[in-house]
Design an enzyme around this catalytic site. Sequence first.
Site, PDB file in Angstrom:
ATOM      1  CG  HIS A  78      -0.281   0.015   2.543  1.00 23.21           C
ATOM      2  ND1 HIS A  78       0.162   1.165   3.157  1.00 23.21           N
ATOM      3  CD2 HIS A  78       0.018  -0.996   3.409  1.00 23.21           C
ATOM      4  CE1 HIS A  78       0.683   0.872   4.331  1.00 23.21           C
ATOM      5  NE2 HIS A  78       0.622  -0.443   4.511  1.00 23.21           N
TER       6      HIS A  78
ATOM      7  CB  CYS B  57       1.382  -3.878   5.327  1.00 22.40           C
ATOM      8  SG  CYS B  57      -0.105  -4.864   5.614  1.00 22.40           S
TER       9      CYS B  57
END
Length: 410
Positions: free
Chosen positions: A296, A315
């Site tokens: 992301h 992440c």
Amino acid sequence: MHASQTLTDQRRRATPVLAALTLALSVIAGTAAMGASAEAAPYRDTLTGWADRLDAAATVLETEPERPITRIGSGPLLKRGGSGERVERLTQRLAELGFLDAARRGDLFDEEVDTAVRAFQFSQRMKVDGLVGGGTRVALDRSPQEAAAQMRRSALSMRAFRDTAPDTVILVNLPSQTTTLVRDGEEALTMRSIVGRPSRETPLLQDQITHVIVNPTWTVPPTVLKEDKLPLLRAKGTPGIANAVVYLDGAPVEPAVVDWSNVSPRRVRIVQQPGDHNALGRYRFNMTNPYNIYLHGTNEPRLFDREIRTVSSGCVRLEDARGMAEALLATEHVSTARLDRMLDRQEPQWIKLSQPVPVRFVYWTATVDDRDAVRLHPDIYDLNEDTAPAATSDPAVPGSAIPMPPAQGA
């Protein structure tokens, strides 16, 4: 004397050990440059060249006799004005490497030590700031034999990846904290990344991207909720997240008026609304693994200026998430103009990829930079370069990973 001249003079006084390391890091680049063509080589050929150069550099270092070295050891940041036992070990190590006169050894981090640290950083192609943080300390503590071992293992893993990876793949190298998109065998783009902190490691996944989400919301994952956000709610009546909706038992609530002291995490959900303030930035790239790990953007671009970018909850944050989105959506006939219109709508929009894009996470602590020089990276998760399982596990199984502690969220 001019600072750059001082750095040059420091390098000239380097010991044979440092000279061998410098040779391994740079001299062999000349051979590679002689055969370089004007056009980029296929990525598999690039990896072959990198692996060959790493092996050549390791051969140089392996000829060096082993010498005792002073290890600075882990601890707080060292910088000018500091003092103590670790500073004394730092000066000893700088003297061993030839960056500091042996007579200047001591427990004070003065201007001369600062200059020596900067000279060392310059020689290693690191950020020249005079600060002995994680990256610089690891580089100082590394022996030539350890550097050679890193190069050998990374070369072995690169060849395994070259022989098993698909022609189109996103490659995330955790130690170098970089992400590369290879399309139809050619490198399409490479960018800096942010990966999981040591307490929330990013797993060595083999997965695939199935959807691109423009203007994503961020639902705080269970680990972050339990360890970070619920304690904030209990202490301050706020989750500390801009433009977030807090749900209790499925209903939105005003967090400041709730007594959170006896509320269990399973009853709470926190959702941050889309926008530039969102922790995921404007783009999220969904994968299929059970660890809630995905790629992301971010609302903290300043973090990409760090040399060590192990600050996420697992992440992978991308420095150029827009570029990645454009590259992946080009095959879905999403133009840049259409992407701009989607961003303007300020609500989540999901685009399913007609052909999922494979993603491979690797652990290469030795790489080759765009100047054909060897770069060594910290063993951020203390895995001792145990990369063979990741390189040889079944690439056809989405979401597979070497077993590691679960990591979740942004």
